[in-house]
Scaffold this motif. Structure first.
Motif, PDB file in Angstrom:
ATOM      1  N   ALA A 431      -1.158  32.282 -13.337  1.00  0.00           N
ATOM      2  CA  ALA A 431      -0.722  31.713 -14.616  1.00  0.00           C
ATOM      3  C   ALA A 431       0.740  32.077 -14.879  1.00  0.00           C
ATOM      4  N   THR A 432       1.105  33.293 -14.542  1.00  0.00           N
ATOM      5  CA  THR A 432       2.501  33.723 -14.729  1.00  0.00           C
ATOM      6  C   THR A 432       3.446  32.878 -13.889  1.00  0.00           C
ATOM      7  N   ASP A 433       3.068  32.583 -12.655  1.00  0.00           N
ATOM      8  CA  ASP A 433       3.895  31.737 -11.791  1.00  0.00           C
ATOM      9  C   ASP A 433       4.107  30.363 -12.415  1.00  0.00           C
ATOM     10  N   ILE A 434       3.026  29.786 -12.939  1.00  0.00           N
ATOM     11  CA  ILE A 434       3.150  28.467 -13.563  1.00  0.00           C
ATOM     12  C   ILE A 434       4.018  28.537 -14.810  1.00  0.00           C
ATOM     13  N   LEU A 435       3.898  29.617 -15.585  1.00  0.00           N
ATOM     14  CA  LEU A 435       4.725  29.759 -16.786  1.00  0.00           C
ATOM     15  C   LEU A 435       6.205  29.861 -16.415  1.00  0.00           C
ATOM     16  N   TRP A 436       6.531  30.548 -15.305  1.00  0.00           N
ATOM     17  CA  TRP A 436       7.928  30.611 -14.860  1.00  0.00           C
ATOM     18  C   TRP A 436       8.437  29.207 -14.506  1.00  0.00           C
ATOM     19  N   GLN A 437       7.580  28.436 -13.822  1.00  0.00           N
ATOM     20  CA  GLN A 437       7.984  27.069 -13.482  1.00  0.00           C
ATOM     21  C   GLN A 437       8.141  26.219 -14.735  1.00  0.00           C
ATOM     22  N   LEU A 438       7.239  26.468 -15.694  1.00  0.00           N
ATOM     23  CA  LEU A 438       7.325  25.715 -16.943  1.00  0.00           C
ATOM     24  C   LEU A 438       8.604  26.083 -17.695  1.00  0.00           C
ATOM     25  N   ALA A 439       8.964  27.366 -17.670  1.00  0.00           N
ATOM     26  CA  ALA A 439      10.209  27.801 -18.307  1.00  0.00           C
ATOM     27  C   ALA A 439      11.414  27.134 -17.649  1.00  0.00           C
ATOM     28  N   GLN A 440      11.389  27.053 -16.323  1.00  0.00           N
ATOM     29  CA  GLN A 440      12.480  26.403 -15.612  1.00  0.00           C
ATOM     30  C   GLN A 440      12.584  24.930 -15.996  1.00  0.00           C
ATOM     31  N   TYR A 441      11.424  24.315 -16.163  1.00  0.00           N
ATOM     32  CA  TYR A 441      11.409  22.898 -16.558  1.00  0.00           C
ATOM     33  C   TYR A 441      12.102  22.712 -17.904  1.00  0.00           C
ATOM     34  N   TYR A 442      11.730  23.568 -18.896  1.00  0.00           N
ATOM     35  CA  TYR A 442      12.331  23.420 -20.218  1.00  0.00           C
ATOM     36  C   TYR A 442      13.816  23.781 -20.224  1.00  0.00           C
ATOM     37  N   GLN A 445      15.604  20.795 -19.176  1.00  0.00           N
ATOM     38  CA  GLN A 445      15.665  19.763 -20.205  1.00  0.00           C
ATOM     39  C   GLN A 445      16.869  19.952 -21.121  1.00  0.00           C
ATOM     40  N   LYS A 446      17.277  21.197 -21.308  1.00  0.00           N
ATOM     41  CA  LYS A 446      18.420  21.461 -22.174  1.00  0.00           C
ATOM     42  C   LYS A 446      19.727  20.995 -21.543  1.00  0.00           C
ATOM     43  N   ALA A 447      19.724  20.894 -20.216  1.00  0.00           N
ATOM     44  CA  ALA A 447      20.973  20.592 -19.514  1.00  0.00           C
ATOM     45  C   ALA A 447      21.214  19.099 -19.354  1.00  0.00           C
ATOM     46  N   ILE A 448      20.252  18.295 -19.743  1.00  0.00           N
ATOM     47  CA  ILE A 448      20.423  16.857 -19.582  1.00  0.00           C
ATOM     48  C   ILE A 448      20.258  16.173 -20.926  1.00  0.00           C
ATOM     49  N   SER A 449      20.818  14.983 -21.040  1.00  0.00           N
ATOM     50  CA  SER A 449      20.722  14.252 -22.300  1.00  0.00           C
ATOM     51  C   SER A 449      19.346  13.620 -22.401  1.00  0.00           C
ATOM     52  N   PRO A 450      18.872  13.359 -23.620  1.00  0.00           N
ATOM     53  CA  PRO A 450      17.557  12.750 -23.791  1.00  0.00           C
ATOM     54  C   PRO A 450      17.402  11.461 -23.021  1.00  0.00           C
ATOM     55  N   ALA A 451      18.478  10.709 -22.875  1.00  0.00           N
ATOM     56  CA  ALA A 451      18.362   9.428 -22.193  1.00  0.00           C
ATOM     57  C   ALA A 451      18.093   9.593 -20.700  1.00  0.00           C
ATOM     58  N   ASP A 452      18.456  10.783 -20.166  1.00  0.00           N
ATOM     59  CA  ASP A 452      18.294  11.019 -18.734  1.00  0.00           C
ATOM     60  C   ASP A 452      16.976  11.692 -18.394  1.00  0.00           C
ATOM     61  N   ILE A 453      16.191  12.046 -19.400  1.00  0.00           N
ATOM     62  CA  ILE A 453      14.950  12.780 -19.147  1.00  0.00           C
ATOM     63  C   ILE A 453      13.944  11.894 -18.409  1.00  0.00           C
ATOM     64  N   ASP A 454      13.394  12.421 -17.359  1.00  0.00           N
ATOM     65  CA  ASP A 454      12.342  11.728 -16.598  1.00  0.00           C
ATOM     66  C   ASP A 454      11.173  12.680 -16.436  1.00  0.00           C
ATOM     67  N   ALA A 455       9.968  12.183 -16.471  1.00  0.00           N
ATOM     68  CA  ALA A 455       8.784  13.052 -16.335  1.00  0.00           C
ATOM     69  C   ALA A 455       8.790  13.696 -14.981  1.00  0.00           C
ATOM     70  N   GLU A 456       8.714  15.003 -14.981  1.00  0.00           N
ATOM     71  CA  GLU A 456       8.653  15.750 -13.748  1.00  0.00           C
ATOM     72  C   GLU A 456       7.416  16.604 -13.724  1.00  0.00           C
ATOM     73  N   GLY A 457       6.794  16.713 -12.577  1.00  0.00           N
ATOM     74  CA  GLY A 457       5.606  17.557 -12.439  1.00  0.00           C
ATOM     75  C   GLY A 457       6.001  18.983 -12.197  1.00  0.00           C
ATOM     76  N   ILE A 458       5.102  19.828 -12.474  1.00  0.00           N
ATOM     77  CA  ILE A 458       5.274  21.253 -12.188  1.00  0.00           C
ATOM     78  C   ILE A 458       4.267  21.610 -11.126  1.00  0.00           C
ATOM     79  N   SER A 459       4.743  22.126 -10.034  1.00  0.00           N
ATOM     80  CA  SER A 459       3.807  22.467  -8.941  1.00  0.00           C
ATOM     81  C   SER A 459       3.153  23.788  -9.236  1.00  0.00           C
ATOM     82  N   GLU A 460       1.976  23.980  -8.612  1.00  0.00           N
ATOM     83  CA  GLU A 460       1.256  25.250  -8.813  1.00  0.00           C
ATOM     84  C   GLU A 460       2.024  26.355  -8.086  1.00  0.00           C
TER      85      GLU A 460
END
Length: 460
Positions: A431-442, A445-460
């Motif tokens: 679970a901790t590994d997934i939370l780190w990946q989730l943190a990286q995902y968010y 998101q801060k580094a790109i504009s809303p118009a550039d956001i695309d759905a990305e998966g988070i791997s296990e």
């Protein structure tokens, strides 16, 4: 897995108490001990006429004999209140304790005929005060106590009786069954052993003794006894070439089944499975044996064997089997073998037969996850969480499903619950590994504009 392995086994052992070859009526001496009572109720027109004539001859009773005869006449005519009055007169005139014991026995018999158990017990206790060796009073009192379900007291009466009449195997069998009712299985085994010593030709007494040892929890001693019994039976009964046991022998089949139950309780599952197969060959109930074989193979992780024997069991018509548990075990077995389609089918059938059987939704959820049926798996894990079954595992697995469904808010919630709902360290680390990946995902998101956001998966 948070489930009992021995549900059907407990039912099987309970069923042993009603095995036809080993069971007898609860109290075999009913006729013998009530002959005296039954005789009191005999009558008919000729007897009534005779009694009337005899009664006319005793117009002024004075002696013990007069009242005794009048009591007997009243009993014969069914005039029990009158009879009791005459017996009370006899009691005042009785010369010794032997006569008083006889009178009390007659009074007790009348009370039994009138279904007055309290008065009957009081009279029978009086008999035994006057004559402690009255076997008839002991048997009658035991019967009355049995009718009142006073099993401990009835057992005490039969114990006293058997000290006086030790060779009465019928009463000893009744006492053994009362001991079983009281769960005094070691005492029951001793009773059956005593019967076997008196009647060594009676194999059922020997098997009942071993069965009682099994029920007492002395599995090793019972197993040794069954091994000895089976060896003797096999050596005494010729078999065809290649056969291990004679076919269709009821006592032998019962011994094989009980031996298998001992092995099963000792966690010797492979040997138990073989013994159940022997029991089937010898003629024991196939459905019951197959059910236990599935349980053994499931416990020993012989999953393919559990599935194969489960399928055989389901083909038997009118097999008295708990299909909900059977399908669950077959489902978990198929899941363990990575046969996920088959697992989903079995577990769905188990749910259909018993929606409340714990564990089914979790196991089906795992199988659905493996088949990438994520939304269906989410639903099963949610139901399993509501059941309180393996909740930490459910939160983690449901979170993995949400990862694949790109529902990251739900991923965050379930991984947080994985960290707080249990102590399984491997799940916390995952679970901790997934939370780190989730943190990286968010962070991304801060580094790109809303118009550039695309759905990305988070791997296990």
């Amino acid at each position: 897995m948070n489930e009992s392995k021995y549900g059907p086994w407990k039912r099987a052992v309970a069923g042993l108490l009603s095995v036809t070859i080993l069971s007898t009526v609860l109290f075999t001496q009913t006729n013998a001990i009530s002959v005296y009572v039954s005789a009191l109720a005999e009558g008919g027109d000729p007897l009534s006429r005779i009694y009337s004539l005899l009664q006319d001859e005793i117009s002024d009773p004075q002696s013990y004999e007069d009242y005794y005869q009048l009591a007997s006449i009243a009993i014969g005519k069914g005039e029990y209140d009158t009879a009791l009055g005459h017996l009370e007169q006899c009691m005042t005139l009785a010369a010794d304790d032997a006569a008083r014991a006889d009178l009390c026995l007659k009074k007790a018999s009348i009370h039994i005929l009138r279904n007055d158990a309290e008065s009957a017990l009081s009279a029978l206790s009086s008999v035994l005060e006057y004559d402690p060796s009255s076997t008839q009073a002991l048997l009658l009192r035991a019967q009355v106590r049995l009718d009142r379900e006073e099993y401990t007291e009835a057992a005490a009466d039969l114990e006293s009786y058997l000290k006086l009449v030790p060779d009465d195997t019928g009463t000893r069998s009744s006492l053994a069954l009362i001991y079983e009712r009281l769960e005094r299985f070691e005492d029951a085994a001793a009773c059956y052993d005593a019967m076997y010593a008196l009647t060594p030709e009676d194999d059922s007494a020997r098997l009942n003794a071993l069965r009682s040892l099994f029920l007492a929890g002395d599995y090793e001693k019972a197993l040794n006894g069954f091994d000895t019994y089976l060896a003797e039976k096999r050596s005494a009964t010729p078999t065809e070439a290649g056969e291990t046991v004679p076919a269709k022998d009821e006592l032998l089949a019962t011994a094989c089944f009980l031996k298998a139950a001992c092995l099963m309780q000792l966690a010797r599952y492979d040997e138990a499975t073989a013994a159940y197969a022997e029991a089937i060959t010898a003629g024991y109930d196939e459905a019951l044996c197959l059910e236990q074989m599935v349980t053994c193979q499931y416990a020993s992780e012989d999953y393919q064997g559990a599935i194969d024997n489960g399928e055989k069991l389901l083909l038997l018509e009118s097999a008295p089997v708990a299909e909900d548990v059977l399908y669950q075990r077959m489902g978990v077995a198929a899941m363990s073998l990575e046969q996920y389609d088959k697992a989903i089918d079995y577990l769905t059938k188990s749910i259909e037969r018993n929606p409340g059987l714990t564990g089914n939704h979790y196991y089906r959820g795992v199988s659905l996850l493996a088949q990438q049926q994520y939304q269906e798996a989410v639903e099963d894990f949610t139901l399993s969480i509501e059941e309180g079954f393996l909740t930490q595992y459910c939160y983690y697995n449901r979170g993995v499903c949400y990862v694949q469904l790109l529902d990251y808010e739900s991923v965050l919630s379930d991984m947080e619950m994985t960290l707080t709902s249990g102590d399984e360290q491997s799940l916390k680390e995952a679970a901790t590994d997934i939370l780190w990946q989730l943190a990286q995902y968010y962070e991304n998101q801060k580094a790109i504009s809303p118009a550039d956001i695309d759905a990305e998966g988070i791997s296990e």
